[in-house]
Scaffold this motif. Structure first.
Motif, PDB file in Angstrom:
ATOM      1  N   THR A 172       0.841  -1.200   0.000  1.00 28.36           N
ATOM      2  CA  THR A 172       0.000   0.000   0.000  1.00 28.36           C
ATOM      3  C   THR A 172       0.877   1.252   0.000  1.00 28.36           C
ATOM      4  OG1 THR A 172      -0.077   0.094   2.424  1.00 28.36           O
ATOM      5  CG2 THR A 172      -1.813  -1.168   1.317  1.00 28.36           C
ATOM      6  N   GLN A 175      -2.394   5.781   2.976  1.00 24.84           N
ATOM      7  CA  GLN A 175      -3.603   5.180   3.542  1.00 24.84           C
ATOM      8  C   GLN A 175      -4.393   6.229   4.321  1.00 24.84           C
ATOM      9  OE1 GLN A 175      -0.968   1.727   5.132  1.00 24.84           O
ATOM     10  NE2 GLN A 175      -3.033   0.859   5.085  1.00 24.84           N
ATOM     11  N   ASN A 231     -10.037   7.974  -3.923  1.00 27.01           N
ATOM     12  CA  ASN A 231      -9.899   6.514  -3.876  1.00 27.01           C
ATOM     13  C   ASN A 231     -11.228   5.770  -3.743  1.00 27.01           C
ATOM     14  OD1 ASN A 231      -6.729   6.433  -2.008  1.00 27.01           O
ATOM     15  ND2 ASN A 231      -7.144   6.825  -4.159  1.00 27.01           N
ATOM     16  N   THR A 236      -7.274   5.445  -8.372  1.00 26.38           N
ATOM     17  CA  THR A 236      -5.975   5.311  -7.709  1.00 26.38           C
ATOM     18  C   THR A 236      -4.894   5.679  -8.718  1.00 26.38           C
ATOM     19  OG1 THR A 236      -5.863   2.948  -8.258  1.00 26.38           O
ATOM     20  CG2 THR A 236      -6.749   3.534  -6.092  1.00 26.38           C
ATOM     21  N   PRO A 323      -9.507   1.312   3.928  1.00 26.05           N
ATOM     22  CA  PRO A 323      -9.994   2.186   2.862  1.00 26.05           C
ATOM     23  C   PRO A 323     -11.488   2.475   2.999  1.00 26.05           C
ATOM     24  CG  PRO A 323      -8.617   0.444   1.958  1.00 26.05           C
ATOM     25  CD  PRO A 323      -8.844   0.105   3.393  1.00 26.05           C
ATOM     26  N   GLN A 333      -7.574   0.754  -2.789  1.00 22.78           N
ATOM     27  CA  GLN A 333      -6.369   1.225  -2.109  1.00 22.78           C
ATOM     28  C   GLN A 333      -5.235   1.378  -3.120  1.00 22.78           C
ATOM     29  OE1 GLN A 333      -5.320   2.085   1.176  1.00 22.78           O
ATOM     30  NE2 GLN A 333      -3.454   2.546   0.031  1.00 22.78           N
ATOM     31  N   GLY A 446      -5.089  -2.382   4.377  1.00 25.81           N
ATOM     32  CA  GLY A 446      -5.514  -2.055   3.019  1.00 25.81           C
ATOM     33  C   GLY A 446      -5.016  -2.980   1.944  1.00 25.81           C
TER      34      GLY A 446
END
Length: 525
Positions: A172, A175, A231, A236, A323, A333, A446
């Protein structure tokens, strides 16, 4: 500028003395007693000139790393380091490339970019044969982890620079992080979807959660509205190029319905004062001042690498959360299912080098598990402790020194060739309460929702000529309209005209370049 010219002129004189101005393309080693296998690499000591660039004023303390010292002893390959600062490397680089005088080895992806290499290929040796003949460690790494080869293959199908896979990295990136102290004070649960997030941010705005009697809470802020806030709507953007992979195909998401719905949601929050009114005008210094406000915490929700990264003395109030789900009920994510581990351009052998076989064998020594962790954190016995059970733990840094600063002082850190096998990472024991260990801990929140990013593709010389104009115009227009729609709304009214203008700017041409590069990347075998 004068200082930069003097510095690089001195460097070039030194390099010319070692390698000469003309590239030697013979591929023959000038050294006697070269050993194709085993150690030492050469029977008689030989010196290589190695250029690297470090951040700011970091200097050359990494050269004292005990593993690097032992490498010189064991291989008979002595290194004359040319350590430059990133502060003025841009000017120095231009002078060096114009002169055509390069050292034997270039180490670290901060030295030359993809376009620098592609536009000056005559300065760099294709490495495919050297990898096959002299680099068994790297060859095995590429077989175990094909991404190592994909990321290193240039548009002509050859490898000119060596890759790295960093150890113990998450999958990830940024976050969601929220002020848990505020939630608890207001009796609110962690928001799980965009509707719940709206409710929470509204409470943060209206109910004085920091308890100072002032209406100074800012539910959400950042420098500009990045894609992290979008997101939940399926947007993303790991590499910051407005590209995603959807159903196996590259897409430019600023023309998607998901993007449009995300901006409509952002405008609703902005209109109600739940998003910082200064978001599109503030710089990083202003953002940081709000994150570390002296009298009381004033920020409620954000996206960060770790919750303790930016909030100063208020860091203990913030926690990372899973997320936020979007209108479709799904969570998205940013990150990379393969891990945020891969780098290219970490080592190049120049055509000025008279001993490319020696360089290849020397570079291959970096591609073992133990070598890689020592070049990422620091040497065993100095920074790392090797335990009887086969695990490795990080020692505490000296008093008054942060762990990250210590690692940069003691090792090549992010730069240079390295490979840690995924199966070896279980042997690396990190503190889960801080730094790299904390990120791996919260990564689990995530990781199952990470989307497949548009990869770090490579472009050819013609594409590099076209991209700057296309991306400058298109990215600037997209950013302008994003700010306008978040602050003023009316996205429905202007959407069709927006799409038409993007097409007039050459969006089709940009997409073709990105798609061609993507297909080359995916077809590397």
């Amino acid at each position: 500028m004068i200082t930069a010219i003097l510095l690089v002129s001195a460097l070039l004189v030194g390099l010319a003395g070692c390698s000469g101005n003309k590239a030697d393309n013979s591929g023959k080693t000038a050294a006697s007693g070269f050993n194709k296998e085993g150690l030492p690499i050469v029977n008689e000591p030989i010196t290589l000139k190695v250029l690297t660039v470090r951040w700011g004023n970091m200097g050359d303390t990494f050269t004292k790393n005990q593993w690097l010292k032992d490498l010189e002893t064991n291989t008979n390959v002595k290194i004359e380091w040319q350590v430059m600062s990133s502060n003025d490397w841009g000017e120095q680089k231009s002078i060096m490339l114009a002169s055509g005088t390069l050292p034997d080895v270039v180490l670290g992806d901060q030295v030359f970019s993809d376009s620098d290499i592609v536009n000056n290929l005559s300065y760099f040796r294709p490495l495919d044969e050297y990898i096959d003949q002299y680099m068994p460690n790297l060859k095995a790494a590429m077989e175990e982890t094909p991404e190592m080869k994909k990321i290193s293959t240039f548009p002509d199908g050859k490898i000119y620079s060596l890759p790295a896979r960093l150890p113990s990295r998450p999958i990830t990136s940024q976050q969601p992080v929220i002020n848990k102290t505020w939630l608890d004070k207001l009796g609110l649960s962690v928001p799980g979807n965009v509707d719940e997030l709206y409710t929470v941010l509204k409470a943060f705005k209206e109910q004085d959660p920091n308890g100072n009697g002032k209406n100074d809470e800012i539910p959400y802020t950042e420098k500009g509205l990045g894609t992290d806030f979008l997101n939940p709507f399926g947007i993303t953007d790991l590499n910051g190029n407005s590209m995603m992979v959807k159903d196996g195909k590259p897409v430019f998401f600023p023309v998607s319905e998901e993007y449009k719905k995300g901006l409509e949601y952002a405008h609703k929050l902005y209109a109600e004062g739940l998003i910082d009114k200064e978001m599109f005008t503030q710089d990083s210094t202003m953002t940081s001042a709000k994150q570390q406000n002296a009298d009381a915490p004033i920020l409620g929700f954000t996206n960060q690498w770790t919750p303790d990264a930016v909030f100063g003395k208020w860091k203990d109030q913030y926690v990372t959360i899973p997320p936020i789900a979007g209108p479709d009920g799904k969570q998205y994510q940013p990150g990379d299912p393969n891990g945020l581990s891969f780098r290219r351009n970490e080592l190049l052998i120049t055509t000025s080098s008279k001993n490319p076989e020696i360089v290849a064998r020397w570079a291959d020594q970096f591609y073992t598990n133990e070598a890689s962790i020592q070049n990422f954190w620091g040497a065993i016995g100095t920074v790392l402790q090797k335990n009887d059970d086969g695990t490795y733990t990080l020692m505490d840094p000296p008093a008054g020194t942060s762990a990250d600063a210590w690692y940069w002082e003691q090792s090549l850190r992010d730069f240079g060739p390295k490979y840690v096998s995924p199966s070896f990472e279980k042997n690396i024991v990190l503190n889960p309460e801080t730094g790299d260990g904390l990120k791996l801990k919260i990564d689990k929140l995530g990781s199952e929702f990470v989307t497949t990013p548009f990869p770090n593709v490579m472009y050819n010389a013609n594409e590099f000529q076209e991209l700057p104009t296309l991306t400058t115009d298109i990215d600037s227009y997209v950013a302008t309209m994003r700010a306008q729609w978040v602050t003023k709304g009316e996205i429905d009214k202007n959407w069709d005209a927006y799409l038409k203008k993007l097409n007039d700017m050459g969006l089709d041409k940009l997409l073709k370049i990105r798609t061609d590069a993507y297909e080359r990347y995916m077809n590397v075998e």
